[in-house]
Every structure is written in structure tokens, then in C-alpha cells.
Scaffold this active site. Structure first.
Site, PDB file in Angstrom:
ATOM      1  N   GLN A 173      -1.391 -20.369   4.146  1.00  0.00           N
ATOM      2  CA  GLN A 173      -2.819 -20.036   4.086  1.00  0.00           C
ATOM      3  C   GLN A 173      -3.643 -21.115   3.383  1.00  0.00           C
ATOM      4  O   GLN A 173      -4.869 -21.128   3.497  1.00  0.00           O
ATOM      5  CB  GLN A 173      -3.029 -18.699   3.363  1.00  0.00           C
ATOM      6  CG  GLN A 173      -2.519 -17.516   4.159  1.00  0.00           C
ATOM      7  CD  GLN A 173      -2.807 -16.223   3.417  1.00  0.00           C
ATOM      8  OE1 GLN A 173      -2.035 -15.815   2.567  1.00  0.00           O
ATOM      9  NE2 GLN A 173      -3.925 -15.596   3.726  1.00  0.00           N
ATOM     10  N   HIS A 176       3.502 -14.185   6.981  1.00  0.00           N
ATOM     11  CA  HIS A 176       2.757 -15.450   7.065  1.00  0.00           C
ATOM     12  C   HIS A 176       3.705 -16.653   7.166  1.00  0.00           C
ATOM     13  O   HIS A 176       3.363 -17.661   7.778  1.00  0.00           O
ATOM     14  CB  HIS A 176       1.880 -15.650   5.823  1.00  0.00           C
ATOM     15  CG  HIS A 176       0.517 -15.030   5.909  1.00  0.00           C
ATOM     16  ND1 HIS A 176      -0.398 -15.366   6.878  1.00  0.00           N
ATOM     17  CD2 HIS A 176      -0.104 -14.108   5.128  1.00  0.00           C
ATOM     18  CE1 HIS A 176      -1.521 -14.669   6.686  1.00  0.00           C
ATOM     19  NE2 HIS A 176      -1.368 -13.894   5.629  1.00  0.00           N
ATOM     20  N   HIS A 203       3.408  -8.279   4.427  1.00  0.00           N
ATOM     21  CA  HIS A 203       2.291  -9.059   4.970  1.00  0.00           C
ATOM     22  C   HIS A 203       2.461 -10.548   4.643  1.00  0.00           C
ATOM     23  O   HIS A 203       2.327 -11.405   5.529  1.00  0.00           O
ATOM     24  CB  HIS A 203       0.985  -8.508   4.369  1.00  0.00           C
ATOM     25  CG  HIS A 203      -0.253  -9.272   4.719  1.00  0.00           C
ATOM     26  ND1 HIS A 203      -1.277  -8.716   5.446  1.00  0.00           N
ATOM     27  CD2 HIS A 203      -0.639 -10.539   4.437  1.00  0.00           C
ATOM     28  CE1 HIS A 203      -2.242  -9.629   5.603  1.00  0.00           C
ATOM     29  NE2 HIS A 203      -1.875 -10.740   5.000  1.00  0.00           N
ATOM     30  N   GLU A 204       2.770 -10.839   3.377  1.00  0.00           N
ATOM     31  CA  GLU A 204       2.851 -12.245   2.960  1.00  0.00           C
ATOM     32  C   GLU A 204       4.074 -12.947   3.566  1.00  0.00           C
ATOM     33  O   GLU A 204       4.002 -14.112   3.949  1.00  0.00           O
ATOM     34  CB  GLU A 204       2.876 -12.364   1.430  1.00  0.00           C
ATOM     35  CG  GLU A 204       1.639 -11.817   0.724  1.00  0.00           C
ATOM     36  CD  GLU A 204       0.322 -12.363   1.255  1.00  0.00           C
ATOM     37  OE1 GLU A 204       0.295 -13.492   1.777  1.00  0.00           O
ATOM     38  OE2 GLU A 204      -0.674 -11.633   1.155  1.00  0.00           O
ATOM     39  N   GLY A 243      -2.502 -11.229  -2.643  1.00  0.00           N
ATOM     40  CA  GLY A 243      -1.351 -12.012  -2.217  1.00  0.00           C
ATOM     41  C   GLY A 243      -1.816 -13.237  -1.449  1.00  0.00           C
ATOM     42  O   GLY A 243      -2.911 -13.240  -0.866  1.00  0.00           O
ATOM     43  N   CYS A 269      -6.866  -9.599   4.823  1.00  0.00           N
ATOM     44  CA  CYS A 269      -6.205 -10.888   4.648  1.00  0.00           C
ATOM     45  C   CYS A 269      -7.270 -11.919   4.293  1.00  0.00           C
ATOM     46  O   CYS A 269      -8.333 -11.945   4.914  1.00  0.00           O
ATOM     47  CB  CYS A 269      -5.513 -11.275   5.957  1.00  0.00           C
ATOM     48  SG  CYS A 269      -4.704 -12.883   5.911  1.00  0.00           S
ATOM     49  N   LEU A 270      -6.985 -12.755   3.306  1.00  0.00           N
ATOM     50  CA  LEU A 270      -7.954 -13.778   2.904  1.00  0.00           C
ATOM     51  C   LEU A 270      -8.234 -14.756   4.039  1.00  0.00           C
ATOM     52  O   LEU A 270      -9.275 -15.412   4.042  1.00  0.00           O
ATOM     53  CB  LEU A 270      -7.458 -14.527   1.657  1.00  0.00           C
ATOM     54  CG  LEU A 270      -7.365 -13.688   0.371  1.00  0.00           C
ATOM     55  CD1 LEU A 270      -6.796 -14.525  -0.766  1.00  0.00           C
ATOM     56  CD2 LEU A 270      -8.715 -13.111  -0.009  1.00  0.00           C
TER      57      LEU A 270
HETATM   58 ZN    ZN Z   1      -2.720 -12.580   4.884  1.00  0.00          ZN
END
Ligand code: ZN
Length: 165
Positions: free
Chosen positions: A51, A134, A130-131, A46, A88-89
Site C-alpha cells: 500500500q 494485500h 484483510h492485510e 492496518g 481500506c486506506l
Molecule cells: Zn486495505
């Protein structure tokens, strides 16, 4: 299409609230394509627009079933509970144990700006929560019960895969 730079924890853009999308301009369409490319190249499931430094309410997800595009997503229902590891990226090399709802239902616009709903259970529900966090500048590290370094072994595998691409 192109890869975008993934912003990392500490970058203040990750802490800002993203704006609603009213018109899907060609630039934003290109952004969505780039977000998928960037997510797949980084072996993620995701990615949210902040991000990659863009403060718009756009999320892409692929937990292995179908690629999902969410524009202006809102969680309209959540229930149950799951406790599990999450990464998380934007937080490379770490995972954390996070409590999330087991199931959630999200209302959003698709890539054609048509309203639809996505229902998630387990991993998909975790990813959706989670997304969408953000988009309001929230990061899982704020709510993680504990954090761990990713083991050298799994890190090595990820790097090997990245080099193959
Ligand atoms: Zn993340």
C-alpha cells in the site's frame, strides 16, 4: 520516520505479489516505522507494505490494543464467520460488506525476525485477513458483497481529525 504516500485502487503495485523478507535491513526497519506513522496519520487500523509501494511481505496493525508487526505472515488456522463493514486506506471514501472468518491464527516474524503467533477474534481477525490479502495483490473490493460511500458526516469527522494533527 516519515509519512509514505498511500497507493490507491487502480495502482498496479496493489495487484502484485509481495516478496518474502529474508533479512531485515535498516531500510526495511525504517519502512516499518514509516508504515506505523502513515497508518496512524490516516486513522487506519492496518497497513500492508504494497500500500506504500513496497512489494515486501510486511504488515502493521493496531486495532486499539497493541501495535503488531508481521513479517512474512501466514494464516495457519481460521474458523467461524463474520459479515461486516470493512474499509481500506487504498480505497478512500468507501466501505464494503465483507464475509471473513471470525477467528484466525497467524504465524509470522516479529520486528526482531523472531517467529511468533498472533491470534485474532472479531475486528483483529478481520484486519489480519484483510492485510495479509494485500500481500498477494488481493483487495476487499473483489469479495465485497456490496459497497457504500462513506457518509458525508463520518467523512467530515475524519477530515477534522486529520487537520488537528
Ligand atoms: Zn486495505
Amino acid at each position: 520516520m516519515a509519512l509514505r504516500e498511500i497507493r490507491e485502487l487502480g495502482d498496479e503495485v496493489l495487484r502484485k505479489k509481495a516478496k518474502e523478507v529474508k533479512i531485515l535491513t535498516p531500510r526495511l526497519k525504517e519502512l516499518i516505522g514509516d508504515m506505523f506513522d502513515t497508518m496512524y496519520a490516516a486513522n487506519g487500523v492496518g497497513l500492508a507494505a504494497p500500500q506504500v509501494g513496497i512489494l515486501r511481505r510486511i504488515v502493521v496493525i493496531d486495532c486499539g490494543d497493541d501495535p503488531i508487526t508481521l513479517i512474512n505472515p501466514v494464516i495457519v488456522e481460521k474458523d467461524g464467520e463474520q459479515i461486516g463493514e470493512e474499509g481500506c486506506l487504498s480505497v478512500p471514501g468507501k466501505v464494503g460488506v465483507v464475509k471473513r472468518a471470525m477467528h484466525c491464527r497467524v504465524r509470522a516474524l516479529d520486528a526482531d525476525m523472531k517467529e511468533y503467533e498472533v491470534e485474532g477474534e472479531g475486528l483483529l481477525a478481520r484486519c489480519l485477513q484483510h492485510e495479509i490479502d494485500h500481500l498477494d495483490g488481493k483487495m476487499y473490493v473483489d469479495i465485497a458483497e456490496e459497497m457504500h460511500d462513506v457518509t458525508a458526516e463520518s467523512e467530515g469527522e475524519a477530515q477534522e481529525e486529520a487537520q488537528e494533527e
